[in-house]
Design a protein around this motif. Structure first.
Motif, mmCIF file in Angstrom:
data_model
loop_
_atom_site.group_PDB
_atom_site.id
_atom_site.type_symbol
_atom_site.label_atom_id
_atom_site.label_comp_id
_atom_site.label_asym_id
_atom_site.label_seq_id
_atom_site.Cartn_x
_atom_site.Cartn_y
_atom_site.Cartn_z
ATOM 1 N N ILE A 434 0.855 -1.214 -0.153
ATOM 2 C CA ILE A 434 0.056 0.156 0.021
ATOM 3 C C ILE A 434 0.967 1.167 0.019
ATOM 4 C CG2 ILE A 434 -1.590 1.299 1.297
ATOM 5 C CD1 ILE A 434 -2.804 -1.234 2.319
ATOM 6 N N ASN A 435 0.611 2.024 -0.770
ATOM 7 C CA ASN A 435 1.249 3.687 -1.005
ATOM 8 C C ASN A 435 0.207 4.463 -1.256
ATOM 9 O OD1 ASN A 435 3.006 5.448 -0.897
ATOM 10 N ND2 ASN A 435 4.020 5.028 -2.804
ATOM 11 N N GLY A 436 -0.455 4.953 -0.326
ATOM 12 C CA GLY A 436 -1.556 5.873 -0.458
ATOM 13 C C GLY A 436 -2.682 5.387 -1.245
ATOM 14 N N ASP A 437 -2.963 6.087 -2.316
ATOM 15 C CA ASP A 437 -4.090 5.283 -3.318
ATOM 16 C C ASP A 437 -3.363 4.568 -4.418
ATOM 17 O OD1 ASP A 437 -2.587 7.296 -4.698
ATOM 18 O OD2 ASP A 437 -4.389 8.723 -4.902
ATOM 19 N N HIS A 459 -4.088 1.960 -9.257
ATOM 20 C CA HIS A 459 -4.405 3.527 -8.854
ATOM 21 C C HIS A 459 -5.890 3.392 -8.633
ATOM 22 C CE1 HIS A 459 -4.068 7.762 -8.165
ATOM 23 N NE2 HIS A 459 -5.120 7.803 -8.893
ATOM 24 N N LEU A 460 -6.204 3.895 -7.377
ATOM 25 C CA LEU A 460 -7.671 3.905 -6.909
ATOM 26 C C LEU A 460 -8.066 5.631 -6.527
ATOM 27 C CD1 LEU A 460 -6.699 0.863 -6.204
ATOM 28 C CD2 LEU A 460 -8.784 0.989 -5.117
ATOM 29 N N PRO A 461 -9.205 5.868 -6.419
ATOM 30 C CA PRO A 461 -9.635 7.418 -6.346
ATOM 31 C C PRO A 461 -9.442 7.654 -4.875
ATOM 32 C CG PRO A 461 -11.528 5.783 -6.643
ATOM 33 C CD PRO A 461 -10.305 5.042 -7.093
ATOM 34 N N CYS A 462 -9.112 6.640 -3.946
ATOM 35 C CA CYS A 462 -9.017 6.976 -2.637
ATOM 36 C C CYS A 462 -7.934 6.218 -1.717
ATOM 37 C CB CYS A 462 -10.480 6.649 -1.856
ATOM 38 S SG CYS A 462 -10.456 7.107 -0.036
ATOM 39 N N PRO A 463 -7.336 6.565 -0.801
ATOM 40 C CA PRO A 463 -6.372 5.828 -0.310
ATOM 41 C C PRO A 463 -6.721 4.412 0.413
ATOM 42 C CG PRO A 463 -6.199 8.116 0.449
ATOM 43 C CD PRO A 463 -7.527 7.940 -0.250
ATOM 44 N N ASN A 486 -14.494 3.333 2.489
ATOM 45 C CA ASN A 486 -15.386 2.299 2.909
ATOM 46 C C ASN A 486 -15.879 1.260 1.741
ATOM 47 O OD1 ASN A 486 -15.304 1.741 6.129
ATOM 48 N ND2 ASN A 486 -16.072 3.828 5.913
ATOM 49 N N TYR A 487 -15.247 1.491 0.742
ATOM 50 C CA TYR A 487 -15.485 0.619 -0.425
ATOM 51 C C TYR A 487 -14.553 -0.446 -0.769
ATOM 52 C CZ TYR A 487 -18.783 3.941 -2.378
ATOM 53 O OH TYR A 487 -19.990 4.715 -2.439
ATOM 54 N N ILE A 488 -15.064 -1.544 -1.405
ATOM 55 C CA ILE A 488 -13.982 -2.755 -1.502
ATOM 56 C C ILE A 488 -13.786 -2.790 -3.110
ATOM 57 C CG2 ILE A 488 -13.791 -5.073 -1.382
ATOM 58 C CD1 ILE A 488 -14.972 -5.083 1.485
#
Length: 1367
Positions: A434-437, A459-463, A486-488
């Motif tokens: 894990i490195n942020g988002d 890359h995801l929109p949230c950390p 709180n999204y998976i």
């Protein structure tokens, strides 16, 4: 950064010892310090606590934790409140308003609060200037001091010996822990401090190196320093270094209006002032274990966390994942072991719903790269805002958070490695970081990419907060990600083509192209629906330890209705075909206690839960109704770890499923059994348990073959030299992952880099598995690549290998590889030596010493059957590699290739075969073998390929061709030094060559071989026998020479030989055959008798004199000299020479009596003296061991003077002086060694081995006395016969007393434990460096058994009845 380091070297401190070397050493230490092996690990939430059912006084402002009780002390605008977070009960409320320390209108402020466990008090500083001490036992409030200008901060040193107060007048007040003022100084000083830089004259700034900025940097105008930002609280911040020797203050400069950092020592003397940094903000925190001070800085286009050194210079930075003016940093906090940096942020501007979000981010560094490991998003309402946070001083990874609505939370973190858990070859051994988002993913089966790089990024929109790999063996490469909102998001392995824009390939191939790897693609995103019906939970990370157990189901843990409870629930993904899915929380099960670990076994579908007290529970989630049961062993006992573990796993040992656990203190357990106490990391892969230890060893245990009993004795187990389970690794190495169905083990070093090793146990397991499955090619390639001895292919299971040789040849299908296998063959069974494996299926039936021949013969037949032309070189190798190399056969096959070249395209030519044969065998040796075949064509073929000069071998070969066949072969054999064959061939050449034959026999001493060739009655046989006899006489084998001469009829020579060896019987036999006269026989008899008497063979001499010399008087005299009293008496009366009784017999008898009495008296006196001295030696040794003697007697030479047992135990226990002497002696002749051995056993008092010498002398005395009984018995009888009863009685009594004395003394001299002590090995708990060194310096000449006999008590022969009852 390079410019800054160069600048430090060019500007040195006033400290005298600050040299260039020290600067470089400092930077090296900094590099090591920043190199912690955290790059491949993530922070896992073990336990969280959320307390909301309590209310304190007023509005909370700050908190601290009581060390002794663990309760929370909260300071507010009205007083102090103490909370027990585990019970959610308020322990006490202390109002400061009633005592007028805080105003009633609620405008009061507590600027600092500190728990003082030594004083059992809590110290509070108010903004109005009061320093208050509240005793937690007596509940008394005391104002220990007050500052009229007010206080802006209070900071205690780490050892709580000093306290620093910052006042409203911008001054520093330093006091002791008893609040005695030490000094008060102004924060803003005109001077730089004691560490002010000076110029050493190394050129101007314009000429210095400025890195990538170029020379323009030297001419650039200094930037304008920006004043403090409007949202700055204008307060001074104080932070201490971990050792309490220095502290730093961040305050606003009254001149420039910007913040400036100053460093002070423990005496409150300014040390340094920071350079002017534009955009520097209010936060400040000193790294406890390092020299870095963290703060934040706003630049033109980014918001950075920056680091200062103690001299005020910048040293490194990293950017926060926000826009320049998006957030403000309220606090920076290092945890106590300096591995995690917590950043508390808050939005500067409200969003469209007029909400300001609050964040807490946890950052770590690895390989000089900063990772955002956790991002906690708190509520945006005023009630949910954070007012204070702190790291626990006792638990490095426990974070305490206080929110404005009297909400208290604590988070317990620990490091974990998120890796795929598949066990077949389809698993790519993925590791996600894990490195942020961003998720950094590396499939280690395909590539080893060192951090901070990775094979690709997602890359995801949230950390992100957590990564969960799928437990499905068919989908082990898939994983899901829990984000801070709180999204998976679910990702699954793709086809190798990147279709997802969120996937970024990082790793680069050899030619610069992107690495070809199977990337993952996002399948769907699911929103977690909580019971409240909203999409946001009341607290961040309400769900923790999420585990993906099925395709559409997760398991998770949350806090229960009470803080002392936990809930295990199932998260079910919706199957609706929508863009955004939903996850429902189902089947919650409440558990009494704090769940700190959840582990799942993908084979058995078992789920184990660990509570904070170490208890293990079994969660039955796949039944109709989920429930929790206590974990019991097969014996019915409850399973509980002795200490709580932060890492757990499930495995099977002895057919029973067990729980593995590793504590923070490196203790490793299987169920409740401690296996090791120094484990740093572990992993269970397939049937193997691998773990690393603080002793820099990686162990690999096969759980399928290792019993629980063996595991329980692991800590005391001593590894063997060829133990495949042990592998030395670099200091501080930790396991990252293991590639399933492969031999790769990925380790991370302390500095952050990765290392791939092939653990011997994994390699051998893979090889054995392939051999059992008859996958010879895979096994061979693995062994060749990883340098495993190829003998294992045969030794693993000889019968299976020999039965499947055809498959072996066809699978390998390479002549070079088969030759490599053959050249490595040796008789040694590697399964017993190099690779011992108790469960090996080896069933070797070959006798010792026939392995190489067996394999070569079988493989040769197999290759000849498959394709003899293709494998001709391997067939040659088979013949050469046999224990007795069949070079003649190999040469013959090469000759056949030359005579009849094969038409097979895969065949090799005779030249290539011969060239290869010359590679295996030395050319001169091969030439000799070619000559030995008597084949001149073969000789020429080999000679042409050799480096020999034709002028050298052509005349030799041409000369041989001219000879007769037998004589030709004789010369060839003689040239090859095959003398036995040469003798045989020469004997067939005719009698004209007998002289040459006899010379050959004499030169090579082949007498026995030559005698076997010729008939016994031939002249040749006689000539060879005479030569043989003469040779034996030269060698002084006189008797054997006489036998040879007698056998061939040379009686004269035989008689001379027998005379030389005193074989008198054969002498008179030869004299009879030669018909010697009586006078000559008498002469020979007297000569022989004289020699026999010289050899003390008196009885034989008497016999010769009586029968052949007819000299009876001389015969009787000889018997008297030999103490043969009865035989001499017989001859006296036989030949009627009674006169000899008075003249010879009685005087000899009385003389013998006198000699025996003197001998007994001397031996008895000597025995008593040696025995007494031995007692003194032992007493001195005992005193020395008890410490009553001087220390110089306890070491070196004198330490072993006084005990013969310790002398042998320490290998004669000599000092270096004696050791060197003996080592020189050992290099001399055997005669000198024996002489030195005698000198070592010296009876001189104080000699190194006096005790051993005394024992040896006493033993010799006892043996001499015991051997005397037979001789005394004969003398007693003759004395009684002639009436000397008194003398006989005196002699009998003297010998009896002497034997009685020694028999009684034997148990006192040879103690029961003497032999055991003497037989002790050199190594052991009682050995010393001197004794070990001396033992290895002793000569190895076989003297040890003789020394051992000294310590065995002698036994008296009591079966001899020597006494006369008539006396």
């Amino acid at each position: 950064m390079f410019n800054r380091r160069a600048n430090i070297i060019l500007r040195t401190s006033k400290l005298n010892s600050f040299t260039f070397t020290m600067v470089m050493f400092y930077w090296r230490e900094q590099w090591i310090e920043n190199g912690e092996a955290l790059a491949m690990r993530n922070l896992k939430l073990l336990h969280s606590l959320h307390c909301s059912r309590w209310q304190g006084l007023g509005k909370p402002q700050c908190l601290t934790i009581r060390v002794d009780t663990g309760t929370v002390l909260v300071g507010s605008n009205q007083g102090i409140t103490e909370l027990n977070a585990h019970t959610e009960q308020v322990v006490r409320k202390v109002s400061l308003v009633e005592e007028a320390f805080l105003p009633k209108d609620g405008t009061g402020c507590i600027v600092g609060i500190e728990d003082l466990p030594d004083q059992e008090s809590v110290c509070v500083a108010t903004g109005s200037g009061d320093v208050i001490l509240y005793n937690l036992n007596s509940n008394q409030l005391e104002c220990v001091g007050s500052v009229d200008s007010g206080l802006t901060g209070m900071s205690w040193s780490p050892d709580q010996e000093l306290v620093v107060l910052t006042t409203g007048q911008e001054t520093i007040i330093m006091m002791t822990k008893d609040f005695d003022p030490i000094t008060e100084v102004k924060i803003h000083q005109d001077s730089f401090g004691e560490g002010e830089f000076i110029t050493v004259g190394w050129g101007k700034k314009e000429t210095q190196f400025h890195g990538t900025e170029g020379k323009e940097a030297a001419r650039r105008k200094p930037t304008e320093i920006q004043p403090a930002f409007p949202w700055d609280d204008r307060r001074s911040r104080v932070t201490w270094r971990g050792d309490g020797q220095l502290f730093a203050i961040n305050a606003i400069c009254p001149v420039s209006g910007s913040r400036k950092l100053r460093v002070w020592n423990r005496e409150c003397v300014l040390q340094s002032t920071s350079e002017s940094v534009s955009g520097l903000e209010q936060v400040l925190c000193w790294k406890p274990s390092g020299n870095l001070i963290a703060s934040t800085q706003r630049k033109l286009n980014k918001h950075n966390v920056v680091f200062f050194e103690r001299n005020g210079l910048l040293h490194g930075e990293f950017s926060l994942p926000f826009h320049k003016d998006q957030v403000k940093v309220n606090e920076l906090l290092w945890n106590s072991d300096s591995t995690v940096l917590a950043v508390w942020l808050e939005d500067l501007e409200s969003d469209k719903d007029d909400r300001q979000n609050t964040y807490v981010q946890l950052w770590t560094v690895g390989n000089y790269h900063w990772y955002l490991k956790q991002s906690l998003h708190f509520g945006c309402t005023q009630v949910e805002q954070i007012v204070s946070l702190m790291w626990d001083s006792e638990r490095p990874y426990r974070l305490h958070i206080l929110r404005s609505g009297w909400l208290y939370q604590s988070y317990n973190w620990h490091w974990t490695t998120n890796r795929s858990t598949g066990e077949d070859s389809s698993d790519l051994a993925n590791v996600a970081v894990i490195n942020g988002d961003n998720v950094l993913v590396t499939p280690f089966r395909q590539a080893v990419v060192p951090p901070p790089m990775s094979a690709y990024q997602l890359h995801l929109p949230c950390p992100m907060n957590q990564i969960m790999f799928s437990s499905d063996p068919q989908r082990s490469n898939d994983f899901a990600v829990l984000t801070a909102d709180n999204y998976i998001s679910v990702f699954e392995a793709g086809d190798g083509v990147n279709h997802d824009s969120a996937v970024k390939i990082d790793a680069v191939g050899e030619s610069g192209s992107k690495m070809c790897t199977r990337t993952l693609k996002r399948v769907k995103t699911y929103r977690i629906k909580f019971e409240e019906g909203g999409s946001e939970p009341p607290t961040p990370l309400k769900l923790r330890m999420i585990t993906w157990v099925k395709e559409n189901a997760f398991l998770a843990v949350s806090q229960g209705p009470r803080t002392s409870q936990s809930i295990v629930c199932q998260l079910l993904m919706s199957s609706e075909e929508t863009e955004e899915g939903e996850i429902q929380i189902r089947s919650p099960v409440t558990v009494d206690g704090h769940i700190i670990n959840l582990c799942h076994n993908q084979k058995t579908e078992t789920v184990a839960l660990e509570l904070s007290n170490g208890q293990i529970l079994r969660y039955l989630w796949d039944s109709s109704e989920a429930c929790v049961q206590q974990w019991k062993s097969t014996t019915g006992c409850l399973v509980q770890f002795p200490q709580p573990c932060v890492e757990t796993a499930l495995c099977t040992v002895d057919g029973e499923e067990m729980v593995l656990g590793l504590t923070e203190r490196s203790r490793f357990y299987i169920n409740d059994l401690e296996i090791a106490f120094n484990v740093t990391s572990f992993i269970v892969c397939d049937e193997f348990l691998l773990f690393t230890t603080h002793s820099h060893i990686c162990h690999c245990l096969n759980l399928g073959t290792t019993s629980l009993k063996a595991l329980s004795q692991f800590s005391s187990h001593v590894s063997q030299p060829n133990d495949e389970t042990v592998r030395r690794v670099e200091r501080g190495s930790r396991i990252v992952t293991v590639v399933p169905q492969d031999t790769k083990l990925i380790l991370q070093m302390p500095r952050g880099n990765l290392e791939v090793i092939h653990h011997r146990a994994l390699v051998l397991a893979q090889v054995r598995k392939n051999l059992d499955r008859l996958k010879f090619k895979e096994a061979f390639e693995c062994m060749r690549k990883l340098r495993i001895n190829l003998n294992l292919i045969y030794d693993h299971n000889p019968k299976v290998f020999l039965d499947n040789l055809e498959d072996f040849v066809k699978q390998i299908n390479s002549v070079n590889y088969i030759n490599l296998f053959l050249t490595e063959l040796k008789e040694e069974d590697v399964t017993m030596t190099m690779y011992p494996y108790f469960h090996c299926s080896s069933t070797s039936t070959n006798a010792t010493g026939t392995k190489v021949n067996t394999v070569c013969d079988a493989l040769c037949k197999t290759m000849e059957r498959i394709n003899p032309h293709k494998y001709s070189l391997s067939i040659l190798t088979c013949h050469v590699r046999k224990r007795a190399p069949e070079l003649e056969v190999a040469l013959q096959k090469v000759h056949e290739l030359r005579v009849n070249p094969p038409s097979d395209p895969e065949a090799v030519s005779a030249e290539e075969a011969l060239k290869y044969l010359l590679f295996l065998v030395d050319v001169n040796e091969l030439y000799d073998y070619a000559v030995g075949t008597y084949d001149f064509d073969l000789m020429m073929m080999v000679a042409e390929k050799s480096q020999k000069d034709p002028k050298e071998y052509l005349p030799f070969l041409n000369n041989l061709k001219k000879m007769e066949t037998n004589y030709q072969r004789y010369n060839i054999d003689k040239y090859l030094k095959r003398y036995k064959k040469a003798l045989n061939h020469l004997s067939k050449c005719g009698p004209q060559y007998f002289t040459e034959l006899l010379n050959l026999v004499k030169d090579q001493q082949m007498y026995s071989e030559a005698l076997k060739i010729f008939p016994v009655n031939s002249q040749e046989y006689k000539d060879i026998s005479i030569a043989y006899g003469e040779y034996l006489i030269k060698k002084q084998y006189y008797e054997q020479a006489g036998l040879i001469f007698a056998r061939c009829g040379e009686c004269e020579k035989a008689l001379g030989a027998f005379l030389l060896c005193n074989s008198w019987q054969q002498v008179f036999c030869m004299a009879a055959q030669l018909h010697y006269t009586e006078d000559k026989v008498v002469s020979i008899a007297r000569t022989i008798a004289g020699k026999l008497m010289e050899q003390r063979r008196y009885s034989e001499a008497a016999l010769v004199l009586e029968q052949y010399a007819k000299d009876y008087e001389e015969a009787i005299t000889s018997l008297l000299d030999g103490a043969a009293w009865e035989e001499s008496l017989r001859l006296v009366y036989k030949y009627n020479r009674t006169d000899i009784l008075e003249t010879n017999l009685k005087p000899s008898m009385l003389e013998a009596h006198s000699n025996h009495m003197a001998f007994l008296d001397a031996q008895k006196t000597l025995f008593i003296r040696h025995k007494s001295r031995l007692a003194v030696v032992r007493e001195d040794k005992k005193k020395e061991q008890e410490g009553f003697l001087d220390e110089d007697m306890a070491d070196g030479l004198n330490a072993d003077l006084y005990s013969e047992a310790s002398s042998l135990q320490s290998a004669s226990g000599m000092s270096s002086k004696y050791s060197h002497s003996n080592s020189r002696i050992s290099a001399r002749s055997s005669k000198n060694r024996r002489k030195a051995e005698r000198k070592r056993h010296s009876l001189k008092e104080g000699s190194p081995l006096e005790g051993v010498a005394l024992l040896e002398a006493l033993g010799e005395i006892i043996s001499a006395l015991d051997n005397l009984t037979g001789e005394v018995h004969k003398l007693l009888k003759i004395l009684v016969l002639f009436g000397y009863d008194v003398l006989a009685s005196e002699l009998q009594q003297a010998l009896g007393e002497a034997l009685q004395l020694v028999e009684k003394s034997i148990p006192e001299i040879w103690l029961p434990d003497l032999k055991n002590t003497a037989a002790c090995p050199v190594l052991g708990p009682h050995s010393t460096a001197n004794s070990i060194t001396a033992s290895f310096q002793q000569p190895r000449n076989g003297g040890a058994p003789q020394q051992e006999e000294i310590f065995v008590p002698p036994k008296l022969n009591k079966n001899v009845k020597w006494k006369l009852n008539i006396l």
